[in-house]
Design an enzyme around this catalytic site. Structure first.
Site, mmCIF file in Angstrom:
data_model
loop_
_atom_site.group_PDB
_atom_site.id
_atom_site.type_symbol
_atom_site.label_atom_id
_atom_site.label_comp_id
_atom_site.label_asym_id
_atom_site.label_seq_id
_atom_site.Cartn_x
_atom_site.Cartn_y
_atom_site.Cartn_z
ATOM 1 N N SER A 1 0.625 -1.103 -0.066
ATOM 2 C CA SER A 1 0.078 -0.190 -0.053
ATOM 3 C C SER A 1 0.932 1.153 -0.034
ATOM 4 O O SER A 1 1.857 1.168 -0.706
ATOM 5 C CB SER A 1 -0.996 -0.070 1.342
ATOM 6 O OG SER A 1 -1.776 1.052 1.236
ATOM 7 N N SER A 2 0.407 2.392 0.518
ATOM 8 C CA SER A 2 1.270 3.549 0.683
ATOM 9 C C SER A 2 0.703 4.308 1.755
ATOM 10 O O SER A 2 -0.667 4.422 2.240
ATOM 11 C CB SER A 2 1.419 4.330 -0.664
ATOM 12 O OG SER A 2 1.721 5.707 -0.295
ATOM 13 N N TYR B 1 -4.272 7.624 -7.008
ATOM 14 C CA TYR B 1 -3.139 6.888 -6.218
ATOM 15 C C TYR B 1 -3.339 6.603 -4.661
ATOM 16 O O TYR B 1 -3.583 5.355 -4.755
ATOM 17 C CB TYR B 1 -1.804 7.709 -6.378
ATOM 18 C CG TYR B 1 -0.607 6.843 -5.662
ATOM 19 C CD1 TYR B 1 0.020 5.776 -6.292
ATOM 20 C CD2 TYR B 1 -0.218 7.286 -4.304
ATOM 21 C CE1 TYR B 1 1.040 5.094 -5.765
ATOM 22 C CE2 TYR B 1 0.651 6.422 -3.660
ATOM 23 C CZ TYR B 1 1.455 5.489 -4.430
ATOM 24 O OH TYR B 1 2.471 4.674 -3.861
ATOM 25 N N LYS C 1 -4.307 2.514 -3.450
ATOM 26 C CA LYS C 1 -3.463 2.072 -2.159
ATOM 27 C C LYS C 1 -4.411 1.761 -0.969
ATOM 28 O O LYS C 1 -4.322 0.907 -0.402
ATOM 29 C CB LYS C 1 -2.314 3.081 -1.907
ATOM 30 C CG LYS C 1 -1.405 3.077 -2.942
ATOM 31 C CD LYS C 1 -0.697 1.650 -3.279
ATOM 32 C CE LYS C 1 0.652 1.640 -4.192
ATOM 33 N NZ LYS C 1 1.187 0.172 -4.306
#
Length: 273
Positions: free
Chosen positions: A146-147, A160, A164
């Site tokens: 993920s982020s 984005y 994620k």
């Protein structure tokens, strides 16, 4: 000097790292190999750098192979995993690291943009896990990527961040699914890791910086919010992945790890720690 590890908890294991030819993926592949794993490195376009990672792994006495596959095409994912099993004879560790980052003003965002980001960052991760399930050894490990951006409100970053954010839901449910095979599924949400993606977009997160800021200025701004006073490097993420892939993590399942010590910019420009 070649950096080797005398503790080899992953000896005899086979790992697949998608997007393993550069950046965070390369750091992950190398750290897994240092702990004894044989590594299949998937890449999309970075053939030269992927081969360099293979050679670095072979230099420390481990087996490695680079396999090209565009993971935005779902049938390629199944073929990739089958090829890893044909080459090494088994599959124990799957690290779904492939991804892309896109910044775009909301008013300019198109369906094509949405599909481009979600097909790789979200759909591909789901189907990496799906087809890994068919071949992974009992006691295997799946690590999704993920982020920290999933929890931040950064302008122009909705695609984005959304792509994620879905990974947390995947992780919790897939942990229950893979549990039937004695396997674990966990996710990592990196931030501030110095890679090619970082070099391109880190200025957007750094307090007081803009596109004209030097990399040194950006790194200083980001590192100032960390208790450790530094940004991460790919090997830092590789070490977290290596722990999750190891026997020591057999009771860690369905968890979501954010290794960096700070969470990013707040509206006032400070970093949340």
């Amino acid at each position: 000097m070649v950096n080797t590890c005398t503790y080899l908890p992953l000896s005899g294991k086979v790992a697949l790292v998608t997007g393993g030819g550069r950046g965070i993926g390369a750091g992950i592949a190398l750290e897994l190999a240092r702990r004894g794993a044989s590594v299949a490195i998937n890449y999309g376009h970075s053939a030269k750098s992927a081969q360099e990672v293979v050679e670095a792994i072979q230099a420390i006495g481990r087996q490695a192979v680079a396999i090209q596959a565009d993971l935005t095409c779902v049938p390629n994912i199944e073929s990739l995993i089958q090829e890893v099993v044909r080459h090494f004879g088994r599959l124990d560790i799957v690290v779904s690291n492939s991804g892309m980052e896109k910044f775009k003003p909301l008013e300019e965002t198109t369906l094509e943009d949405f599909n481009e980001v979600f097909n790789l960052n979200t759909r591909a991760q789901m189907f990496v896990a799906r087809y890994a399930y068919d071949h992974i050894q009992p006691g295997g490990r799946v690590i999704l990527m993920s982020s920290i951006a999933a929890g931040l409100g950064v302008p122009g970053h909705a695609l984005y961040a959304g792509s994620k954010a879905a990974i947390e839901g995947f992780t919790r449910c897939l942990a229950a699914d893979f549990g039937r095979k004695g396997c674990t599924v966990n996710a990592i949400a990196p931030a501030g890791v110095k890679s090619d993606m970082w070099r391109e977009n880190a200025w957007r997160y750094a307090p007081g910086c803009d596109k004209s800021s030097s990399l040194e200025e950006i790194e200083t701004a980001l590192a100032s919010g960390s208790p450790l006073k530094r940004c991460g490097v790919p090997e830092d993420i590789g070490k977290v992945v290596s722990f999750l892939a190891s026997p020591d993590a057999e009771w860690v399942n369905g968890e979501f790890f954010s290794p960096p010590p700070c969470k990013g910019p707040l509206p006032g420009g400070d970093l949340e720690c």
